[in-house]
Write a protein that holds these residues in place. Structure first.
Motif, PDB file in Angstrom:
ATOM      1  N   VAL A 109      -7.711 -18.382  -8.083  1.00 42.83           N
ATOM      2  CA  VAL A 109      -6.987 -19.346  -8.914  1.00 42.83           C
ATOM      3  C   VAL A 109      -6.394 -18.636 -10.131  1.00 42.83           C
ATOM      4  O   VAL A 109      -5.248 -18.866 -10.501  1.00 42.83           O
ATOM      5  CB  VAL A 109      -7.906 -20.514  -9.337  1.00 42.83           C
ATOM      6  N   ARG A 110      -7.171 -17.733 -10.742  1.00 44.22           N
ATOM      7  CA  ARG A 110      -6.704 -17.011 -11.923  1.00 44.22           C
ATOM      8  C   ARG A 110      -5.486 -16.147 -11.597  1.00 44.22           C
ATOM      9  O   ARG A 110      -4.512 -16.123 -12.347  1.00 44.22           O
ATOM     10  CB  ARG A 110      -7.820 -16.139 -12.507  1.00 44.22           C
ATOM     11  N   ILE A 111      -5.513 -15.467 -10.472  1.00 38.42           N
ATOM     12  CA  ILE A 111      -4.392 -14.607 -10.078  1.00 38.42           C
ATOM     13  C   ILE A 111      -3.132 -15.442  -9.861  1.00 38.42           C
ATOM     14  O   ILE A 111      -2.048 -15.093 -10.336  1.00 38.42           O
ATOM     15  CB  ILE A 111      -4.755 -13.774  -8.833  1.00 38.42           C
ATOM     16  N   ALA A 112      -3.285 -16.562  -9.165  1.00 38.22           N
ATOM     17  CA  ALA A 112      -2.130 -17.442  -8.923  1.00 38.22           C
ATOM     18  C   ALA A 112      -1.628 -18.048 -10.233  1.00 38.22           C
ATOM     19  O   ALA A 112      -0.415 -18.142 -10.464  1.00 38.22           O
ATOM     20  CB  ALA A 112      -2.506 -18.549  -7.940  1.00 38.22           C
ATOM     21  N   PHE A 113      -2.545 -18.432 -11.106  1.00 37.74           N
ATOM     22  CA  PHE A 113      -2.188 -19.021 -12.397  1.00 37.74           C
ATOM     23  C   PHE A 113      -1.461 -17.993 -13.259  1.00 37.74           C
ATOM     24  O   PHE A 113      -0.443 -18.290 -13.881  1.00 37.74           O
ATOM     25  CB  PHE A 113      -3.454 -19.537 -13.086  1.00 37.74           C
ATOM     26  N   ASP A 114      -1.960 -16.773 -13.275  1.00 36.12           N
ATOM     27  CA  ASP A 114      -1.329 -15.695 -14.024  1.00 36.12           C
ATOM     28  C   ASP A 114       0.097 -15.479 -13.543  1.00 36.12           C
ATOM     29  O   ASP A 114       1.027 -15.355 -14.353  1.00 36.12           O
ATOM     30  CB  ASP A 114      -2.155 -14.413 -13.880  1.00 36.12           C
ATOM     31  N   ALA A 115       0.275 -15.452 -12.230  1.00 37.75           N
ATOM     32  CA  ALA A 115       1.619 -15.250 -11.664  1.00 37.75           C
ATOM     33  C   ALA A 115       2.541 -16.402 -12.049  1.00 37.75           C
ATOM     34  O   ALA A 115       3.719 -16.188 -12.367  1.00 37.75           O
ATOM     35  CB  ALA A 115       1.531 -15.117 -10.146  1.00 37.75           C
ATOM     36  N   GLU A 116       2.018 -17.610 -12.044  1.00 43.11           N
ATOM     37  CA  GLU A 116       2.810 -18.788 -12.404  1.00 43.11           C
ATOM     38  C   GLU A 116       3.226 -18.749 -13.878  1.00 43.11           C
ATOM     39  O   GLU A 116       4.393 -18.984 -14.213  1.00 43.11           O
ATOM     40  CB  GLU A 116       1.986 -20.045 -12.126  1.00 43.11           C
ATOM     41  N   VAL A 117       2.282 -18.412 -14.734  1.00 41.40           N
ATOM     42  CA  VAL A 117       2.544 -18.397 -16.177  1.00 41.40           C
ATOM     43  C   VAL A 117       3.509 -17.279 -16.560  1.00 41.40           C
ATOM     44  O   VAL A 117       4.365 -17.458 -17.430  1.00 41.40           O
ATOM     45  CB  VAL A 117       1.216 -18.269 -16.973  1.00 41.40           C
ATOM     46  N   THR A 118       3.405 -16.142 -15.894  1.00 37.30           N
ATOM     47  CA  THR A 118       4.219 -14.980 -16.281  1.00 37.30           C
ATOM     48  C   THR A 118       5.434 -14.776 -15.375  1.00 37.30           C
ATOM     49  O   THR A 118       6.082 -13.727 -15.456  1.00 37.30           O
ATOM     50  CB  THR A 118       3.356 -13.705 -16.298  1.00 37.30           C
TER      51      THR A 118
END
Length: 150
Positions: A109-118
């Protein structure tokens, strides 16, 4: 309607952090947990054996709140309290093997969230943002140690 192009850096940082917390709360709830529970698991992975008081300081909440969160995680078999060998009054928090798949899920979830945010940031710009934020963090920590405003 909020101004999406806020020129004040500190207000913008506050707004981005608030939005990230709100979205992270939703993601954690979708997985049957809270963001605070996720943060406890991640922190214990980094530094297992800390006390509830130390964890509360890191998470910036009261020790009683951490105690309740740890109670819930312990009931799920993800965290256990172990007596401190040097002080029987102190309990140390440790992850159990059952936390491993939950942490793997959090990582996804963190990896996907990071990609979404950045999304849209070049690697160079991303690195520049990281370096700027690390410098700001260093400045704030130094100001906190001296008790002075930076």
């Amino acid at each position: 309607m909020p101004d999406t192009h806020e020129p004040n850096l500190l207000i913008l940082l506050h707004d981005v952090a608030r939005l990230m917390r709100t979205l992270a709360d939703r993601r954690a709830r979708a997985h049957g947990m809270t963001r605070a529970q996720w943060m406890i698991l991640v922190r214990l992975r980094r530094c297992g054996g800390m006390t509830q008081r130390a964890l509360a300081e890191i998470l910036e909440v009261e020790p009683i709140s951490v105690g309740r969160l740890v109670d819930r995680l312990a009931a799920r078999g993800l965290v256990e309290r172990r007596a401190d060998p040097a002080d029987r009054r102190v309990w140390r928090l440790h992850l159990t093997p059952a936390a491993d798949p939950v942490l793997a899920e959090i990582d996804q979830v963190r990896i996907a969230f990071d990609a979404e945010v950045t999304a849209g940031l070049s690697p160079e710009r991303r690195q520049a943002v990281i370096e700027a934020l690390l410098l700001m963090k260093t400045n704030l920590l130094a100001a906190g140690e001296t008790g002075e405003a930076a």
